[in-house]
Scaffold this motif. Structure first.
Motif, PDB file in Angstrom:
ATOM      1  N   MET A  22      24.754 -40.995  14.630  1.00  0.00           N
ATOM      2  CA  MET A  22      25.179 -42.237  15.271  1.00  0.00           C
ATOM      3  C   MET A  22      25.031 -42.154  16.792  1.00  0.00           C
ATOM      4  SD  MET A  22      28.946 -43.915  15.571  1.00  0.00           S
ATOM      5  CE  MET A  22      29.263 -43.054  17.099  1.00  0.00           C
ATOM      6  N   LEU A  23      25.231 -40.953  17.332  1.00  0.00           N
ATOM      7  CA  LEU A  23      25.079 -40.773  18.779  1.00  0.00           C
ATOM      8  C   LEU A  23      23.622 -40.537  19.169  1.00  0.00           C
ATOM      9  CD1 LEU A  23      28.158 -38.472  19.451  1.00  0.00           C
ATOM     10  CD2 LEU A  23      27.952 -40.914  19.932  1.00  0.00           C
ATOM     11  N   LEU A  24      22.943 -39.676  18.424  1.00  0.00           N
ATOM     12  CA  LEU A  24      21.603 -39.238  18.834  1.00  0.00           C
ATOM     13  C   LEU A  24      20.533 -40.320  18.670  1.00  0.00           C
ATOM     14  CD1 LEU A  24      21.522 -35.545  17.531  1.00  0.00           C
ATOM     15  CD2 LEU A  24      21.942 -36.398  19.864  1.00  0.00           C
ATOM     16  N   ILE A  25      20.569 -41.078  17.599  1.00  0.00           N
ATOM     17  CA  ILE A  25      19.501 -42.064  17.363  1.00  0.00           C
ATOM     18  C   ILE A  25      19.549 -43.197  18.399  1.00  0.00           C
ATOM     19  CG2 ILE A  25      18.586 -43.754  15.722  1.00  0.00           C
ATOM     20  CD1 ILE A  25      19.382 -41.696  13.522  1.00  0.00           C
ATOM     21  N   PRO A  26      20.691 -43.852  18.593  1.00  0.00           N
ATOM     22  CA  PRO A  26      20.713 -44.877  19.659  1.00  0.00           C
ATOM     23  C   PRO A  26      20.464 -44.278  21.049  1.00  0.00           C
ATOM     24  CG  PRO A  26      22.529 -45.231  18.148  1.00  0.00           C
ATOM     25  CD  PRO A  26      21.933 -43.894  17.796  1.00  0.00           C
ATOM     26  N   ALA A  27      20.988 -43.074  21.304  1.00  0.00           N
ATOM     27  CA  ALA A  27      20.770 -42.461  22.619  1.00  0.00           C
ATOM     28  C   ALA A  27      19.291 -42.142  22.832  1.00  0.00           C
ATOM     29  CB  ALA A  27      21.609 -41.192  22.755  1.00  0.00           C
ATOM     30  N   GLY A  28      18.621 -41.673  21.790  1.00  0.00           N
ATOM     31  CA  GLY A  28      17.184 -41.401  21.898  1.00  0.00           C
ATOM     32  C   GLY A  28      16.393 -42.667  22.179  1.00  0.00           C
ATOM     33  N   LEU A  29      16.731 -43.733  21.466  1.00  0.00           N
ATOM     34  CA  LEU A  29      16.050 -45.013  21.705  1.00  0.00           C
ATOM     35  C   LEU A  29      16.367 -45.551  23.097  1.00  0.00           C
ATOM     36  CD1 LEU A  29      16.553 -46.646  18.198  1.00  0.00           C
ATOM     37  CD2 LEU A  29      14.432 -45.712  19.162  1.00  0.00           C
ATOM     38  N   PHE A  30      17.603 -45.322  23.552  1.00  0.00           N
ATOM     39  CA  PHE A  30      18.003 -45.728  24.903  1.00  0.00           C
ATOM     40  C   PHE A  30      17.135 -45.015  25.946  1.00  0.00           C
ATOM     41  CE2 PHE A  30      20.859 -44.830  28.571  1.00  0.00           C
ATOM     42  CZ  PHE A  30      21.124 -46.131  28.976  1.00  0.00           C
ATOM     43  N   LEU A  31      16.937 -43.711  25.765  1.00  0.00           N
ATOM     44  CA  LEU A  31      16.117 -42.947  26.723  1.00  0.00           C
ATOM     45  C   LEU A  31      14.657 -43.399  26.689  1.00  0.00           C
ATOM     46  CD1 LEU A  31      17.664 -39.391  26.231  1.00  0.00           C
ATOM     47  CD2 LEU A  31      18.015 -40.988  28.145  1.00  0.00           C
ATOM     48  N   ILE A  32      14.142 -43.680  25.491  1.00  0.00           N
ATOM     49  CA  ILE A  32      12.762 -44.175  25.379  1.00  0.00           C
ATOM     50  C   ILE A  32      12.647 -45.534  26.071  1.00  0.00           C
ATOM     51  CG2 ILE A  32      11.052 -45.057  23.732  1.00  0.00           C
ATOM     52  CD1 ILE A  32      12.038 -42.818  21.801  1.00  0.00           C
ATOM     53  N   ALA A  33      13.627 -46.412  25.848  1.00  0.00           N
ATOM     54  CA  ALA A  33      13.613 -47.735  26.485  1.00  0.00           C
ATOM     55  C   ALA A  33      13.705 -47.600  28.003  1.00  0.00           C
ATOM     56  CB  ALA A  33      14.758 -48.600  25.954  1.00  0.00           C
ATOM     57  N   LEU A  34      14.518 -46.649  28.472  1.00  0.00           N
ATOM     58  CA  LEU A  34      14.625 -46.431  29.917  1.00  0.00           C
ATOM     59  C   LEU A  34      13.279 -46.021  30.502  1.00  0.00           C
ATOM     60  CD1 LEU A  34      17.922 -44.454  30.636  1.00  0.00           C
ATOM     61  CD2 LEU A  34      17.289 -46.739  31.419  1.00  0.00           C
ATOM     62  N   LYS A  35      12.609 -45.114  29.806  1.00  0.00           N
ATOM     63  CA  LYS A  35      11.337 -44.598  30.308  1.00  0.00           C
ATOM     64  C   LYS A  35      10.259 -45.683  30.354  1.00  0.00           C
ATOM     65  CE  LYS A  35       7.705 -41.324  29.501  1.00  0.00           C
ATOM     66  NZ  LYS A  35       7.346 -40.002  29.338  1.00  0.00           N
ATOM     67  N   TYR A  36      10.162 -46.481  29.295  1.00  0.00           N
ATOM     68  CA  TYR A  36       9.045 -47.419  29.191  1.00  0.00           C
ATOM     69  C   TYR A  36       9.340 -48.808  29.745  1.00  0.00           C
ATOM     70  CZ  TYR A  36       6.653 -43.862  26.562  1.00  0.00           C
ATOM     71  OH  TYR A  36       6.048 -42.688  26.207  1.00  0.00           O
ATOM     72  N   SER A  37      10.613 -49.171  29.894  1.00  0.00           N
ATOM     73  CA  SER A  37      10.912 -50.518  30.386  1.00  0.00           C
ATOM     74  C   SER A  37      11.035 -50.570  31.905  1.00  0.00           C
ATOM     75  CB  SER A  37      12.212 -51.035  29.766  1.00  0.00           C
ATOM     76  OG  SER A  37      13.330 -50.349  30.310  1.00  0.00           O
ATOM     77  N   GLY A  38      11.390 -49.452  32.498  1.00  0.00           N
ATOM     78  CA  GLY A  38      11.613 -49.449  33.927  1.00  0.00           C
ATOM     79  C   GLY A  38      12.955 -50.033  34.317  1.00  0.00           C
TER      80      GLY A  38
END
Ligand SMILES: [Zn+2]
Length: 145
Positions: A103-119
């Motif tokens: 529950m923590l790792l999957i949303p957090a991983g997607l959050f980090l990916i979104a941070l990297k690619y969305s700016g």
């Protein structure tokens, strides 16, 4: 075992906690709508490991996204996405997708990916991370009863 309607209702109920955060009021309605959809998605997602509405929705989204990647000739991304999709489907029901750590790792991983690619800044994406966490938590709490 709770059905998908119960999990959707639970995710919507848990969305109510978003009102407690100061970012909620200034968030425009498309952002609020996205938060609700994200919470509902993550409220259904853990049951991707069994034949369920959550699995059907999740796999349908996967087929659409993977098809788009293939049509755009982005084969490497399509292959990695395909590999990631197989993992929960291969797992036993109520296995790792029903763990608090997931529950923590999957949303957090997607959050980090979104941070990297969305700016976008972490502050901008925080409502969506919290919506994902609340939706996921609602599923785990409901499955406990
Ligand atoms: Zn479940």
């Amino acid at each position: 075992m709770a059905g998908y309607k119960t999990h959707i209702a639970g995710a919507l109920l848990f969305c109510g906690f978003l009102y407690m955060f100061p970012f909620w009021d200034p968030l425009p309605w498309p952002g609020k709508t996205a938060c609700v959809l994200i919470a509902v998605f993550f409220g259904l997602w853990p049951d991707v490991d069994t034949k369920s509405k959550g699995q059907l929705i999740f796999l349908t989204i996967f087929v659409v996204v993977d098809s788009i990647l293939i049509l755009r000739r982005e084969f490497e991304r399509a292959a990695y996405l395909g590999l990631l999709i197989v993992l929960p489907v291969m797992a036993r029901h109520r296995g790792w997708t029903h763990q608090w750590l997931a529950m923590l790792l999957i949303p957090a991983g997607l959050f980090l990916i979104a941070l990297k690619y969305s700016g976008a800044s972490p502050h901008d994406l925080l409502p969506y991370l919290l919506a994902a966490l609340l939706g996921y938590a609602s599923h785990l709490v409901i499955d406990r009863f």
